[in-house]
Enzyme design. Structure first.
Site, mmCIF file in Angstrom:
data_model
loop_
_atom_site.group_PDB
_atom_site.id
_atom_site.type_symbol
_atom_site.label_atom_id
_atom_site.label_comp_id
_atom_site.label_asym_id
_atom_site.label_seq_id
_atom_site.Cartn_x
_atom_site.Cartn_y
_atom_site.Cartn_z
ATOM 1 N N GLN A 87 56.761 79.666 -45.601
ATOM 2 C CA GLN A 87 56.233 80.786 -46.386
ATOM 3 C C GLN A 87 56.604 80.664 -47.856
ATOM 4 O OE1 GLN A 87 57.941 83.759 -43.885
ATOM 5 N NE2 GLN A 87 59.907 82.745 -43.896
ATOM 6 N N ASP B 71 63.200 91.410 -35.399
ATOM 7 C CA ASP B 71 63.079 91.774 -36.820
ATOM 8 C C ASP B 71 62.162 90.745 -37.479
ATOM 9 O OD1 ASP B 71 63.386 92.587 -39.415
ATOM 10 O OD2 ASP B 71 65.445 91.867 -39.625
HETATM 11 N N1 SAM Z 1 62.521 93.655 -42.118
HETATM 12 C C1 SAM Z 1 61.424 92.830 -42.486
HETATM 13 C C2 SAM Z 1 60.080 93.482 -42.294
HETATM 14 O O1 SAM Z 1 59.888 94.254 -41.337
HETATM 15 O O2 SAM Z 1 59.207 93.238 -43.120
HETATM 16 C C3 SAM Z 1 61.532 91.507 -41.814
HETATM 17 C C4 SAM Z 1 62.603 90.720 -42.483
HETATM 18 S S1 SAM Z 1 63.075 89.197 -41.861
HETATM 19 C C5 SAM Z 1 63.371 88.406 -43.356
HETATM 20 C C6 SAM Z 1 61.720 88.457 -41.030
HETATM 21 C C7 SAM Z 1 62.002 87.005 -40.694
HETATM 22 O O3 SAM Z 1 61.295 86.602 -39.525
HETATM 23 C C8 SAM Z 1 61.575 86.015 -41.781
HETATM 24 O O4 SAM Z 1 62.706 85.500 -42.428
HETATM 25 C C9 SAM Z 1 60.805 84.932 -41.016
HETATM 26 O O5 SAM Z 1 61.102 83.625 -41.441
HETATM 27 C C10 SAM Z 1 61.250 85.188 -39.587
HETATM 28 N N2 SAM Z 1 60.340 84.668 -38.557
HETATM 29 C C11 SAM Z 1 58.987 84.700 -38.549
HETATM 30 N N3 SAM Z 1 58.522 84.102 -37.438
HETATM 31 C C12 SAM Z 1 59.609 83.713 -36.723
HETATM 32 C C13 SAM Z 1 59.779 83.040 -35.471
HETATM 33 N N4 SAM Z 1 58.735 82.653 -34.728
HETATM 34 N N5 SAM Z 1 61.043 82.804 -35.030
HETATM 35 C C14 SAM Z 1 62.121 83.191 -35.760
HETATM 36 N N6 SAM Z 1 62.017 83.815 -36.957
HETATM 37 C C15 SAM Z 1 60.772 84.078 -37.422
#
Ligand code: SAM
Length: 276
Positions: free
Chosen positions: A31, A155
């Site tokens: 991303q 999350d």
């Molecule tokens: N609180 C935030 C929101 O609701 O907008 C979310 C924050 S957190 C930074 C979300 C994280 O999910 C991102 O860092 C992203 O890289 C991660 N993510 C997305 N897809 C994922 C996957 N398949 N496995 C693990 N992490 C994932």
């Protein structure tokens, strides 16, 4: 010269914040990442043009995805956070004295590194000895895990790219298998105003696996529409049957004894989305 950041939350609506400074930008394998410092909300983590968290209002989301489930569970010892690379949910999980191990499963290491550097108030808990950080796909990790976690908190980013599968029925079914006998899951399920279809789909997907399913709300000021939903799936425990005196006195700014019950009381237009 004034610099302003706008997130287009829908094709026709957005939020705008006055920027003090752009602290960091990167293109990761997953991303576009930015950390900007804003006048009103302080430092913000932005992924693919969408605000993930801000110093000023992060407490609401991080407390509210974690504490209702951790309070409802009789003895949460091992907890997984899927996504959540900023570390805010892990920080809240560690406030529960029963927790022996909190596993962060984040696909993008650069989110973790940028959060540790620019958002230490949020990410600091990742250095706690009870925390294990796995940089891997949460979907795969959950698929490979059986009867392991007492609580799983999803999350995730919005359902784009690597996060699409984090909103699927098969993922929820695998979470059920990854949980222990009285396990509880919570997923962030977006805005009841802008993401009605997503809420209905996630809720019915979770309900297919979990006998006890609840939607609850919190006001996250920088998220689209300001009203945010979370969906809880529980194998045995109903979150509303927790006795008042059993709700721990945590160091929180949003979650408290009254909010534990109140968050599950839905306005009619939200209740209609998940009519039983
Ligand atoms: N609180 C935030 C929101 O609701 O907008 C979310 C924050 S957190 C930074 C979300 C994280 O999910 C991102 O860092 C992203 O890289 C991660 N993510 C997305 N897809 C994922 C996957 N398949 N496995 C693990 N992490 C994932």
């Amino acid at each position: 010269m004034e610099l302003w950041y706008t997130e287009k939350q829908t094709p026709n609506y957005g939020i705008t914040a006055k920027v003090k400074e752009t602290l960091y930008t990167a293109t990761t394998p997953f991303q576009e990442l930015a950390v900007i410092d804003t006048v009103e909300f302080g430092r913000m983590l932005v992924l693919d043009g969408m605000v993930q968290t801000t110093i000023r209002d992060e407490f609401v989301y991080h407390e509210m995805i974690a504490h209702p489930a951790l309070t409802a569970h009789p003895n949460p010892k091992k907890v997984a956070v899927i996504g959540g690379g900023d570390g805010g949910v892990i920080r809240e999980v560690l406030k529960h004295s029963t927790v022996e191990k909190a596993v962060l499963v984040e696909i993008d290491e650069e989110v973790i590194l940028a959060s540790k550097k620019f958002l230490p108030e949020i990410a600091g808990a990742l250095d706690d000895p009870r925390v294990e950080v796995l940089v891997t796909d949460g979907i795969q990790h959950i698929r490979d895990t059986k009867n392991e976690y007492d609580v799983i908190l999803v999350d995730s980013t919005e359902p784009v790219g690597a996060a699409v599968g984090l909103f699927s029925e098969s993922f929820y079914a695998n979470i059920y298998e990854a949980l222990t006998d009285d396990g509880i899951m919570v997923a962030q399920t977006e805005s009841p105003l802008f993401n009605r279809d997503l809420i209905q789909k996630s809720f019915s997907g979770i309900k297919k696996s979990f006998p006890i399913t609840w939607l609850y709300l919190a006001s996250v000021f920088t998220y689209p529409s300001g009203m945010w939903s979370f969906t809880m799936g529980s194998k045995k425990v109903c979150p509303l049957q927790v006795e008042r005196q059993d709700i721990p006195d945590l160091d929180t700014k949003y979650y408290n004894n009254a909010v534990h019950y109140g968050a599950f009381q839905l306005p009619s237009f939200v209740a209609d989305l998940v009519k039983r």
